[in-house]
Design an enzyme around this catalytic site. Sequence first.
Site, mmCIF file in Angstrom:
data_model
loop_
_atom_site.group_PDB
_atom_site.id
_atom_site.type_symbol
_atom_site.label_atom_id
_atom_site.label_comp_id
_atom_site.label_asym_id
_atom_site.label_seq_id
_atom_site.Cartn_x
_atom_site.Cartn_y
_atom_site.Cartn_z
ATOM 1 N N GLY A 73 0.809 -1.208 0.000
ATOM 2 C CA GLY A 73 0.000 0.000 0.000
ATOM 3 C C GLY A 73 0.846 1.264 0.000
ATOM 4 C CB THR A 74 4.001 2.127 1.739
ATOM 5 O OG1 THR A 74 3.485 1.790 3.026
ATOM 6 C CG2 THR A 74 4.920 3.327 1.855
ATOM 7 C CG ASN A 154 -4.802 3.726 9.154
ATOM 8 O OD1 ASN A 154 -5.174 4.755 8.578
ATOM 9 N ND2 ASN A 154 -3.675 3.679 9.825
ATOM 10 C CD GLN A 182 -6.766 -0.802 7.663
ATOM 11 O OE1 GLN A 182 -7.494 -1.708 8.040
ATOM 12 N NE2 GLN A 182 -5.470 -0.800 7.937
ATOM 13 C CB SER A 202 -1.869 -3.416 1.207
ATOM 14 O OG SER A 202 -0.817 -4.147 1.760
ATOM 15 C CB ALA A 203 -1.867 -8.951 -0.585
ATOM 16 C CG HIS A 204 0.004 -6.780 4.897
ATOM 17 N ND1 HIS A 204 -0.011 -6.425 6.215
ATOM 18 C CD2 HIS A 204 0.324 -5.651 4.223
ATOM 19 C CE1 HIS A 204 0.298 -5.133 6.333
ATOM 20 N NE2 HIS A 204 0.500 -4.643 5.131
ATOM 21 C CB THR A 240 11.902 -9.806 -11.064
ATOM 22 O OG1 THR A 240 12.993 -9.549 -11.935
ATOM 23 C CG2 THR A 240 11.360 -11.204 -11.300
ATOM 24 C CB CYS A 328 3.233 3.287 10.916
ATOM 25 S SG CYS A 328 2.285 2.369 9.732
HETATM 26 N N1 PLP Z 1 -2.658 2.876 3.889
HETATM 27 C C1 PLP Z 1 -3.392 2.466 4.937
HETATM 28 C C2 PLP Z 1 -4.729 3.076 5.190
HETATM 29 C C3 PLP Z 1 -2.888 1.478 5.807
HETATM 30 O O1 PLP Z 1 -3.619 1.093 6.861
HETATM 31 C C4 PLP Z 1 -1.607 0.935 5.539
HETATM 32 C C5 PLP Z 1 -1.007 -0.052 6.461
HETATM 33 O O2 PLP Z 1 -1.199 -0.017 7.667
HETATM 34 C C6 PLP Z 1 -0.900 1.372 4.406
HETATM 35 C C7 PLP Z 1 -1.454 2.352 3.616
HETATM 36 C C8 PLP Z 1 0.433 0.809 4.064
HETATM 37 O O3 PLP Z 1 0.297 -0.459 3.467
HETATM 38 P P1 PLP Z 1 1.543 -1.457 3.384
HETATM 39 O O4 PLP Z 1 1.763 -1.983 4.750
HETATM 40 O O5 PLP Z 1 1.100 -2.530 2.428
HETATM 41 O O6 PLP Z 1 2.687 -0.686 2.841
#
Ligand code: PLP
Length: 391
Positions: A73-74, A154, A182, A202-204, A240, A328
């Site tokens: 996601g970042t 989040n 989210q 984001s997959a996780h 890759t 974070c």
């Molecule tokens: N954006 C939101 C709203 C999130 O909650 C998060 C992760 O906590 C991210 C971005 C970042 O995603 P990633 O951990 O896949 O980089």
Amino acid sequence: MDIKKRYFDYAATTPVHPEVIKAMRPYFDDIFGNPSSVHSFGQEAKTAITNARDSIAKVIHAKSEEIVFTSGGTEADNFTLSGVAEAMAKKGNHIITTTIEHHAVIEMCKFLEKHRGIKVTYVQVDKNGLVDPEDIIKAITSQTILISVMQANNEIGTIEPIAEIGKIAREKGIYFHTDAVQTFGSLEIDVEKLNVDLLSASAHKLYGPKGVGLLYIRKGIRILPYLHGGEQERRRRASTENVPGIVGFGKAVELAEQEKHERNEHLTKMRDKLIKGILENIDESQLNGHPTKRLPNNVNVTLKYVEGESMLLNLDLEGIAASTGSACSSGSLEPSHVLKAIGVNPEVAHSSLRFSLGRLNTDEDIDYLLGVLPRIVKNLRAMSPLYKKSK
Ligand code: PLP
């Protein structure tokens, strides 16, 4: 005696679904080829990526070629902001976002302000964390090239009026991005109905693997690549491909589609029971975020006169994993920027906890938590001179 561990931090990350692990496994050894290779090893890997892309695109009503896989996601958020700022430099230099975005958006905005001459308006939210579309309209200038508003927060779980903001952006000819990290796999996402041009996921966060995400880029949107050095992802993202990760992401999205309605119903019931139980059994407690427009799995509360970190440690001793805010910013002394933005007093903000529920939580987990938390808070408050004084 071993204490049963109970996880209430699904907004930070989720355990990979067993079906996802099964789907990924062959791509570590049997089908290990580089998707750019012309031989059959490579082509098999390439087909797996194509299949994952097709099935994810279908779920969000996008075209396959509009999906770019990223490292998470970042990267998707960073890519959007920097890629649009650079591609649209001749049109303008102004970006609109909000005060409650994830740091992946806010910090990138600050970077662009400092190093790229971009001007950013951070629109305020109300006390529930809601963005008022009227405030977005007021912030628009002739220089505005991008509006970025998250689909749901989040930390406090508030769900934003994305379709409405997207409509405004569309009418004004401004690109619209939403961070759906989210909500992907939980809320309904239709890029047409939401009027979004760019969307991060984001997959996780949806029982997929860590280190893989995506950016949806509507056809025709002008954006420059963020990573250079290869032809991958139609030259929009060199490197890759993370083949097992992408396969896992595809499977996670497919499973989420099947399971989300029933799961959300259960999550909402557990969420509401937890909120009610906390507010009724702990005095001087308050819910943060919108009472109804909130993620089905989010509970964020302020429990005055107790340190969030102390509560976390005590909960951990009882087998309960929670968070003080976004993953974070845990461990930092700065109060959460989100709680600050909704007007929670900085001293009180340190007394906040986030419980985010997920597919493996049960009603019994909620009962256990409701049995433990009031006792922990009571014990900690017994040591607080401020609490005693307030009584
Ligand atoms: N954006 C939101 C709203 C999130 O909650 C998060 C992760 O906590 C991210 C971005 C970042 O995603 P990633 O951990 O896949 O980089």
